[in-house]
Write an enzyme that holds these catalytic residues in place. Structure first.
Site, PDB file in Angstrom:
ATOM      1  N   ILE A 216       0.815  -1.222   0.000  1.00 26.68           N
ATOM      2  CA  ILE A 216       0.000   0.000   0.000  1.00 26.68           C
ATOM      3  C   ILE A 216       0.845   1.267   0.000  1.00 26.68           C
ATOM      4  O   ILE A 216       0.319   2.362  -0.149  1.00 26.68           O
ATOM      5  CB  ILE A 216      -0.989   0.029   1.196  1.00 26.68           C
ATOM      6  CG1 ILE A 216      -0.275  -0.253   2.522  1.00 26.68           C
ATOM      7  CG2 ILE A 216      -2.143  -0.923   0.985  1.00 26.68           C
ATOM      8  CD1 ILE A 216      -1.170  -0.141   3.738  1.00 26.68           C
ATOM      9  N   GLY A 217       2.121   1.125   0.173  1.00 26.10           N
ATOM     10  CA  GLY A 217       2.926   2.336   0.142  1.00 26.10           C
ATOM     11  C   GLY A 217       4.411   2.029   0.241  1.00 26.10           C
ATOM     12  O   GLY A 217       4.814   0.920   0.612  1.00 26.10           O
ATOM     13  N   PHE A 221      12.094   4.018   4.511  1.00 31.11           N
ATOM     14  CA  PHE A 221      12.692   2.870   5.191  1.00 31.11           C
ATOM     15  C   PHE A 221      12.259   1.513   4.650  1.00 31.11           C
ATOM     16  O   PHE A 221      12.771   0.490   5.063  1.00 31.11           O
ATOM     17  CB  PHE A 221      12.390   2.936   6.694  1.00 31.11           C
ATOM     18  CG  PHE A 221      12.919   4.192   7.316  1.00 31.11           C
ATOM     19  CD1 PHE A 221      14.278   4.491   7.252  1.00 31.11           C
ATOM     20  CD2 PHE A 221      12.067   5.091   7.939  1.00 31.11           C
ATOM     21  CE1 PHE A 221      14.777   5.650   7.815  1.00 31.11           C
ATOM     22  CE2 PHE A 221      12.567   6.264   8.497  1.00 31.11           C
ATOM     23  CZ  PHE A 221      13.925   6.549   8.429  1.00 31.11           C
ATOM     24  N   GLY A 222      11.286   1.520   3.760  1.00 32.89           N
ATOM     25  CA  GLY A 222      10.839   0.236   3.218  1.00 32.89           C
ATOM     26  C   GLY A 222       9.411   0.327   2.710  1.00 32.89           C
ATOM     27  O   GLY A 222       8.943   1.402   2.339  1.00 32.89           O
ATOM     28  N   GLU A 223       8.748  -0.833   2.712  1.00 29.15           N
ATOM     29  CA  GLU A 223       7.401  -0.902   2.143  1.00 29.15           C
ATOM     30  C   GLU A 223       6.355  -1.071   3.235  1.00 29.15           C
ATOM     31  O   GLU A 223       6.651  -1.588   4.309  1.00 29.15           O
ATOM     32  CB  GLU A 223       7.302  -2.138   1.228  1.00 29.15           C
ATOM     33  CG  GLU A 223       8.261  -2.092   0.062  1.00 29.15           C
ATOM     34  CD  GLU A 223       8.364  -3.430  -0.650  1.00 29.15           C
ATOM     35  OE1 GLU A 223       7.959  -4.465  -0.058  1.00 29.15           O
ATOM     36  OE2 GLU A 223       8.834  -3.432  -1.789  1.00 29.15           O
ATOM     37  N   VAL A 224       5.142  -0.633   2.902  1.00 24.09           N
ATOM     38  CA  VAL A 224       4.028  -0.859   3.823  1.00 24.09           C
ATOM     39  C   VAL A 224       3.018  -1.768   3.123  1.00 24.09           C
ATOM     40  O   VAL A 224       2.666  -1.543   1.965  1.00 24.09           O
ATOM     41  CB  VAL A 224       3.362   0.466   4.249  1.00 24.09           C
ATOM     42  CG1 VAL A 224       2.214   0.198   5.209  1.00 24.09           C
ATOM     43  CG2 VAL A 224       4.376   1.399   4.900  1.00 24.09           C
ATOM     44  N   ASP A 338       9.156  14.338  12.819  1.00 22.98           N
ATOM     45  CA  ASP A 338       8.914  14.130  11.391  1.00 22.98           C
ATOM     46  C   ASP A 338       7.421  14.235  11.106  1.00 22.98           C
ATOM     47  O   ASP A 338       6.860  13.426  10.361  1.00 22.98           O
ATOM     48  CB  ASP A 338       9.467  12.773  10.941  1.00 22.98           C
ATOM     49  CG  ASP A 338       9.565  12.662   9.423  1.00 22.98           C
ATOM     50  OD1 ASP A 338       9.560  13.708   8.737  1.00 22.98           O
ATOM     51  OD2 ASP A 338       9.624  11.518   8.919  1.00 22.98           O
TER      52      ASP A 338
HETATM   53  N1  ATP Z   1      -1.151   1.863   9.264  1.00 25.77           N
HETATM   54  C1  ATP Z   1      -1.384   2.176   8.012  1.00 25.77           C
HETATM   55  N2  ATP Z   1      -2.599   1.980   7.480  1.00 25.77           N
HETATM   56  C2  ATP Z   1      -2.828   2.302   6.199  1.00 25.77           C
HETATM   57  N3  ATP Z   1      -1.913   2.796   5.378  1.00 25.77           N
HETATM   58  C3  ATP Z   1      -0.686   3.013   5.847  1.00 25.77           C
HETATM   59  C4  ATP Z   1      -0.352   2.714   7.177  1.00 25.77           C
HETATM   60  N4  ATP Z   1       0.942   3.026   7.375  1.00 25.77           N
HETATM   61  C5  ATP Z   1       1.386   3.520   6.205  1.00 25.77           C
HETATM   62  N5  ATP Z   1       0.436   3.513   5.281  1.00 25.77           N
HETATM   63  C6  ATP Z   1       0.549   3.952   3.881  1.00 25.77           C
HETATM   64  O1  ATP Z   1       1.835   3.620   3.438  1.00 25.77           O
HETATM   65  C7  ATP Z   1       2.482   4.776   2.950  1.00 25.77           C
HETATM   66  C8  ATP Z   1       3.959   4.647   3.204  1.00 25.77           C
HETATM   67  O2  ATP Z   1       4.216   4.888   4.555  1.00 25.77           O
HETATM   68  P1  ATP Z   1       5.667   5.169   5.090  1.00 25.77           P
HETATM   69  O3  ATP Z   1       5.537   5.682   6.438  1.00 25.77           O
HETATM   70  O4  ATP Z   1       6.524   4.001   4.854  1.00 25.77           O
HETATM   71  O5  ATP Z   1       6.200   6.231   4.139  1.00 25.77           O
HETATM   72  P2  ATP Z   1       5.817   7.764   4.045  1.00 25.77           P
HETATM   73  O6  ATP Z   1       5.246   8.219   5.323  1.00 25.77           O
HETATM   74  O7  ATP Z   1       4.948   7.949   2.827  1.00 25.77           O
HETATM   75  O8  ATP Z   1       7.197   8.418   3.809  1.00 25.77           O
HETATM   76  P3  ATP Z   1       8.375   8.548   4.853  1.00 25.77           P
HETATM   77  O9  ATP Z   1       9.291   7.427   4.564  1.00 25.77           O
HETATM   78  O10 ATP Z   1       8.967   9.868   4.548  1.00 25.77           O
HETATM   79  O11 ATP Z   1       7.791   8.494   6.214  1.00 25.77           O
HETATM   80  C9  ATP Z   1       1.811   5.916   3.674  1.00 25.77           C
HETATM   81  O12 ATP Z   1       1.918   7.109   2.948  1.00 25.77           O
HETATM   82  C10 ATP Z   1       0.398   5.423   3.740  1.00 25.77           C
HETATM   83  O13 ATP Z   1      -0.281   5.707   2.555  1.00 25.77           O
END
Ligand code: ATP
Ligand code: MG
Length: 508
Positions: A216-217, A221-224, A338
């Site tokens: 989803i993202g 630091f990696g993937e979500v 952040d």
């Molecule tokens: N708990 C969650 N539930 C739903 N979606 C999420 C959740 N955590 C993260 N995401 C989705 O995943 C994306 C990536 O999150 P992540 O924190 O890895 O990166 P980011 O916040 O976009 O960038 P950064 O690395 O600068 O923090 C988020 O922008 C969000 O859309």
């Protein structure tokens, strides 16, 4: 015991009678003359062609001395004649082959002790005797010591196993009863325990039974991923192996005592699984289908009520994060460092949950220090406060970091308020400073705009016409002061927005 002579005779009168019968068998007129206890008529003498025999016996406590002649044909078997045998402890027999040689006085054999032992005992010196007496005692003591040691070892092994059992995933049934949802689990533990989360072994078991569904993202630091656990959705942030420190730090911060709050992303589990080639670092949290506030505002405009809900809940989350709670079950003050719309998630009910605590710092109030050595410029450049950009921030002072968070919150409010519809009008979505810096601005580019030119995002004039937008605009400006100490606190913002929510009849 061996038997001697006719058993029938032996049983009535013992050895004396037996020998009496035997003496009658001896042929008279032989050259060998012997003493004979039973030969009253011939002057206690007898003659034989065999041997003279003397015998002393002790049968049932009665001592008998017998001296007789034994005929040659009775001296069977040759070498060890039957009649000349002794019986240990009972009968001492002596056969001889010269005249009257059986006049010897034989000792009464002792019944109580075996001759071998007796002779041994009499031949032993004090050392041997001590050894014989002390030996068994030492042996018993040794056996006792070994017994105690074996018992203690057994106890230790048992206790260890008990402990392992608690840590063993096979024990998870205590916590992971089939009908329990994650919410039940977390509720149980946050109300009964320390409030800092699930026990580590439960975290691990939960993490290892998640089925990943879709990505989803992607972040720094990696993937979500969205994952499934017992039919419910969870978010799994998978860190690359070289980001182990970030993974550890984020898990650590999320498990700060008393951190759980409805407006802070609900942490579920951290797990580091070694798959042989690399280590998978997982951070499992609540899943929010709307994704980040950035995603949400890009897609939707919000009503005034929706705007206030987002703003007030974000302030509540940040106020809780910043707040120090005193006492044994207290919580340290935490600064996020952040804060941005991408690190705030939107819940189903339209409120916010602050996420991405990996860069946060905690305040150790007893020593007035910060729990890690903070590096000067972390976070996302676009959201960096002026004192962070120009490195004038006082890093020894924990409140400086809270003030920097407030500056970033002001920018997030600007993003939210732009999407607030009033009178059917709203702005398009934009990132803060979208009109002043390029898409991926450098620190220098940001510093010029924010510090040198002292520029801030534009607050549209028409916001003044709507109370909620006016208040939002006012809060923003008070978050953006160059002087960090002059900015509002999260608690102050929360109070102002609470009042606004009452005024606007907002149901949280
Ligand atoms: N708990 C969650 N539930 C739903 N979606 C999420 C959740 N955590 C993260 N995401 C989705 O995943 C994306 C990536 O999150 P992540 O924190 O890895 O990166 P980011 O916040 O976009 O960038 P950064 O690395 O600068 O923090 C988020 O922008 C969000 O859309
Ligand atoms: Mg993020």
């Amino acid at each position: 015991m061996r038997s001697y002579g006719n058993p029938a005779v032996m049983s009535t009168k013992g050895t004396a009678l037996t020998l009496l019968v035997l003496s009658g068998l001896i042929a008279i007129g032989n050259a060998l003359r012997c003493n004979c206890t039973n030969c009253e008529s011939s002057g206690y003498e007898c003659e034989t062609d065999g041997a003279c025999m003397a015998s002393t016996s002790n049968i049932a406590g009665v001592e008998q001395h017998v001296r007789i002649c034994i005929a040659r044909d009775k001296l069977m078997p040759p070498g060890q004649p039957f009649y000349c045998l002794s019986a240990e402890g009972y009968l001492n027999t002596h056969c001889c082959y010269s005249d009257y040689c059986n006049s010897v006085d034989l000792k009464v054999p002792k019944v109580s002790r075996l001759p071998a032992i007796e002779s041994a005992l009499s031949s032993w010196g004090p050392v041997e005797l001590v050894a014989v007496i002390a030996g068994p005692i030492i042996l018993v003591c040794l056996l006792l010591i070994v017994g105690v040691l074996v018992f203690q070892h057994h106890q230790r092994t048992y206790n260890h196993r008990q402990r392992l059992d608690v840590e063993d995933p096979s024990c998870d049934h205590l916590y992971l009863a089939k009908d329990k949802t994650l919410q039940d689990l977390i509720f149980d533990l946050s109300t009964s325990g320390s409030g800092s989360g699930l026990p580590l072994f439960v975290q691990r078991t939960v993490a290892r039974t998640i089925v990943l569904q879709e990505i989803i993202g992607k972040g720094r630091f990696g993937e979500v991923w969205r994952g499934k656990w017992r039919g419910g959705d969870v978010a799994v942030k998978i860190f690359s192996s070289r980001e182990e420190r970030s993974w550890f730090r984020e898990a650590e911060i999320y498990q700060t005592i008393m951190l759980r709050h409805e407006n802070i992303l609900g942490f579920i589990a951290a797990d580091n699984k070694d798959n042989g080639t690399w280590t998978q670092l997982w951070l499992v949290s609540d899943y929010h289908e709307h994704g980040s506030l950035f995603d949400y505002l890009n897609c939707y405009s919000v009503t005034i009520e929706g705007m206030i809900k987002l703003a007030l809940s974000a302030a509540s989350g940040l106020a809780h994060l910043h707040m120090e709670i005193l006492g044994t079950q207290g919580k340290p003050g935490i600064a996020h460092r952040d804060l941005k719309s991408k690190n705030i998630l939107v819940k189903k009910n339209g409120t916010c949950a602050i996420a991405d605590l990996g860069l946060a710092v905690r305040h150790e109030s007893s020593t007035d220090t910060i729990d890690i050595a903070p590096n000067q410029r972390v976070g996302t450049k676009r959201y960096m406060a002026p004192e962070v950009l120009d490195e004038t921030i006082n890093m020894k002072h924990f409140d400086s970091f809270k003030c920097a968070d407030i500056y970033a919150l002001g920018l997030v409010y600007w993003e939210i308020a732009r999407r607030g519809s009033a009178g059917g009008v709203h702005e398009d979505y934009q990132l803060p400073y979208y009109d002043l810096v390029p898409p991926d601005p450098s620190i220098e580019e940001m510093r010029k705009v924010v510090c040198d030119q002292r520029l801030r995002p534009t607050v549209p004039n028409w916001w003044q016409s709507y109370e909620a937008l006016r208040v939002m605009g006012k809060i923003m400006r008070e978050c953006w002061y160059s002087n960090g100490a002059a900015r509002l606190t999260a608690l102050r913002i929360k109070k102002t927005l609470s009042q606004l929510s009452v005024l606007e009849d907002v149901k949280m």
